[in-house]
Scaffold this motif. Structure first.
Motif, PDB file in Angstrom:
ATOM      1  N   VAL A 185       0.854  -1.174   0.000  1.00 13.32           N
ATOM      2  CA  VAL A 185       0.000   0.000   0.000  1.00 13.32           C
ATOM      3  C   VAL A 185       0.898   1.235   0.000  1.00 13.32           C
ATOM      4  O   VAL A 185       2.005   1.205   0.545  1.00 13.32           O
ATOM      5  N   LEU A 186       0.432   2.288  -0.668  1.00 12.60           N
ATOM      6  CA  LEU A 186       1.170   3.548  -0.670  1.00 12.60           C
ATOM      7  C   LEU A 186       0.611   4.430   0.433  1.00 12.60           C
ATOM      8  O   LEU A 186      -0.612   4.532   0.599  1.00 12.60           O
ATOM      9  N   ILE A 187       1.504   5.075   1.177  1.00  9.84           N
ATOM     10  CA  ILE A 187       1.115   5.944   2.281  1.00  9.84           C
ATOM     11  C   ILE A 187       1.694   7.329   2.023  1.00  9.84           C
ATOM     12  O   ILE A 187       2.894   7.462   1.807  1.00  9.84           O
ATOM     13  N   GLU A 188       0.848   8.346   2.028  1.00  4.23           N
ATOM     14  CA  GLU A 188       1.322   9.719   1.868  1.00  4.23           C
ATOM     15  C   GLU A 188       1.551  10.302   3.255  1.00  4.23           C
ATOM     16  O   GLU A 188       0.670  10.250   4.120  1.00  4.23           O
ATOM     17  N   HIS A 189       2.756  10.833   3.470  1.00  9.70           N
ATOM     18  CA  HIS A 189       3.121  11.405   4.772  1.00  9.70           C
ATOM     19  C   HIS A 189       3.918  12.676   4.545  1.00  9.70           C
ATOM     20  O   HIS A 189       5.003  12.634   3.962  1.00  9.70           O
ATOM     21  N   ARG A 190       3.341  13.810   4.930  1.00 11.92           N
ATOM     22  CA  ARG A 190       3.998  15.113   4.812  1.00 11.92           C
ATOM     23  C   ARG A 190       4.510  15.375   3.399  1.00 11.92           C
ATOM     24  O   ARG A 190       5.640  15.818   3.194  1.00 11.92           O
ATOM     25  N   GLY A 191       3.698  15.053   2.419  1.00  5.56           N
ATOM     26  CA  GLY A 191       4.031  15.325   1.031  1.00  5.56           C
ATOM     27  C   GLY A 191       4.887  14.271   0.353  1.00  5.56           C
ATOM     28  O   GLY A 191       5.147  14.354  -0.840  1.00  5.56           O
TER      29      GLY A 191
END
Length: 64
Positions: A41-47
């Motif tokens: 899974v892809l996780i977006e964190h602070r851009g």
């Protein structure tokens, strides 16, 4: 073509019982809630985009 996995529902956080709250500081989320039937899974964190994947041995790897 978009290679991003489809969005998933937000995981359900389990409420701790009052006696457990003092011992449990962080919320706990099952890896199955994050991954679903997928192996990654892809996780977006602070851009930034991170990839969380499950190995063939059942370990988790988080890469940027």
């Amino acid at each position: 073509m978009n290679d991003a996995p489809p969005p998933i529902d937000r995981p359900v956080l389990h409420e701790a019982q009052p006696a457990e709250r003092a011992q449990q500081a962080e919320p706990r989320i099952s890896s199955r809630q994050l991954l679903g039937d997928s192996k990654e899974v892809l996780i977006e964190h602070r851009g930034a985009i991170y990839r969380l994947r499950e190995t063939s041995l059942g370990k988790l790897i988080l890469t940027k």
